[in-house]
Design a protein around this motif. Structure first.
Motif, short mmCIF file in Angstrom:
data_model
loop_
_atom_site.label_atom_id
_atom_site.label_comp_id
_atom_site.label_asym_id
_atom_site.label_seq_id
_atom_site.Cartn_x
_atom_site.Cartn_y
_atom_site.Cartn_z
N ASP A 113 0.84 -1.19 0.00
CA ASP A 113 0.00 0.00 0.00
C ASP A 113 0.88 1.25 0.00
O ASP A 113 1.97 1.27 0.59
N TYR A 114 0.38 2.29 -0.63
CA TYR A 114 1.16 3.51 -0.81
C TYR A 114 1.66 4.08 0.51
O TYR A 114 2.86 4.40 0.64
N ASP A 115 0.79 4.23 1.49
CA ASP A 115 1.19 4.81 2.78
C ASP A 115 2.27 3.97 3.45
O ASP A 115 3.23 4.49 4.03
N LYS A 116 2.11 2.64 3.38
CA LYS A 116 3.11 1.75 3.99
C LYS A 116 4.43 1.83 3.24
O LYS A 116 5.52 1.78 3.85
N TYR A 117 4.35 1.98 1.93
CA TYR A 117 5.56 2.12 1.11
C TYR A 117 6.38 3.33 1.57
O TYR A 117 7.59 3.24 1.79
N LEU A 118 5.71 4.45 1.76
CA LEU A 118 6.40 5.67 2.17
C LEU A 118 6.96 5.55 3.59
O LEU A 118 8.06 6.04 3.88
N LYS A 119 6.22 4.90 4.48
CA LYS A 119 6.69 4.73 5.86
C LYS A 119 7.95 3.88 5.92
O LYS A 119 8.91 4.21 6.63
N PHE A 120 7.97 2.78 5.20
CA PHE A 120 9.15 1.93 5.18
C PHE A 120 10.33 2.63 4.50
O PHE A 120 11.48 2.50 4.93
N TYR A 121 10.03 3.37 3.45
CA TYR A 121 11.07 4.10 2.73
C TYR A 121 11.71 5.14 3.66
O TYR A 121 12.94 5.27 3.72
#
Length: 233
Positions: free
Chosen positions: A123-131
């Motif tokens: 998911d987009y939000d999770k992608y940004l958080k992990f990044y």
């Protein structure tokens, strides 16, 4: 007695030469170690595209030919199928423990692509958080970071590939992270789009920069290498 003295002199000369050779060898070894320490360690952290980057005409191998090997040591840390959270899980072992000076983060294709079929994307939000978590941990160790936008899943122009909208969204998210963290951005997505616009005259879905809509051919690898090169300094 004279002969004994001559023998002793020859033994002393032999020992002197032997020690001289020993010290020369030690000096060469120390010099080599010093050169290795002076070389900046650059790690490319990503998925199968990066894994292939150290094979044949892969982009990392092309970069190795373009930089001074006494000044830069280039290391590939790519594993096929990886998404951003896979990178986070192996960050310590595959990156931080190697004490890099610079890390290129190049991930996102699988996070989008795997939403199709098995629906195991990110998911987009999770992608940004992990990044962002990757950025924080790398910087905390004193290493510099370059953020890379994901490239293509299909090479057709004008946003007509199946997941172009999603891929553009994730690429925009990486651009925002670069601005937010005041980090250099290697905008591979833009470089690929510009190249396709100029060179994909038959609007092919693969074969211009990729072999299968995702993984890079020699031209695609060269484009990545050329786009990354200015950031290695």
């Amino acid at each position: 007695m004279i002969r004994n003295n001559e023998n002793m002199s020859q033994i002393k000369i032999y020992k002197s030469k032997k020690w001289s050779s020993f010290f020369v060898a030690i000096a060469v070894l120390i010099s080599c170690i010093a050169m290795q320490r002076q070389a900046k360690r650059v790690i490319f952290f990503g998925d199968s595209i990066t894994q292939a980057g150290v094979k044949g005409n892969g982009y990392i191998n092309q970069l190795k030919k373009a930089v001074d090997s006494t000044k830069f040591q280039l290391i590939g840390a790519g594993i096929g199928g990886n998404k951003v959270y896979d990178l986070y899980l192996r960050l310590e072992e595959d990156v931080l423990n190697k004490k890099p000076d610079l890390v290129f983060i190049y991930v996102g294709i699988n996070d989008v692509w795997h939403k199709l079929g098995a629906r195991t994307g990110t998911d987009y939000d999770k992608y940004l958080k992990f990044y962002q978590a990757l950025i924080n941990k790398i910087q905390a160790k004193g290493s510099k970071v370059v953020l890379c936008t994901p490239t293509v899943i299909g090479e057709k122009k004008e946003g007509t590939n199946e997941v172009d909208a999603d891929l553009n969204k994730y690429a925009a998210g990486v651009r925002d992270l670069a601005a937010k963290n005041n980090l250099p951005l290697c905008d591979l997505r833009k470089a690929f789009m510009d190249y396709e616009a100029a060179n994909n005259t038959e609007d092919q879905e693969k074969g211009v920069l990729t072999t299968d809509k995702v993984h890079l051919n020699d031209v695609g690898n060269k484009l990545v290498a050329d786009t990354m090169l200015p950031f290695i300094k």
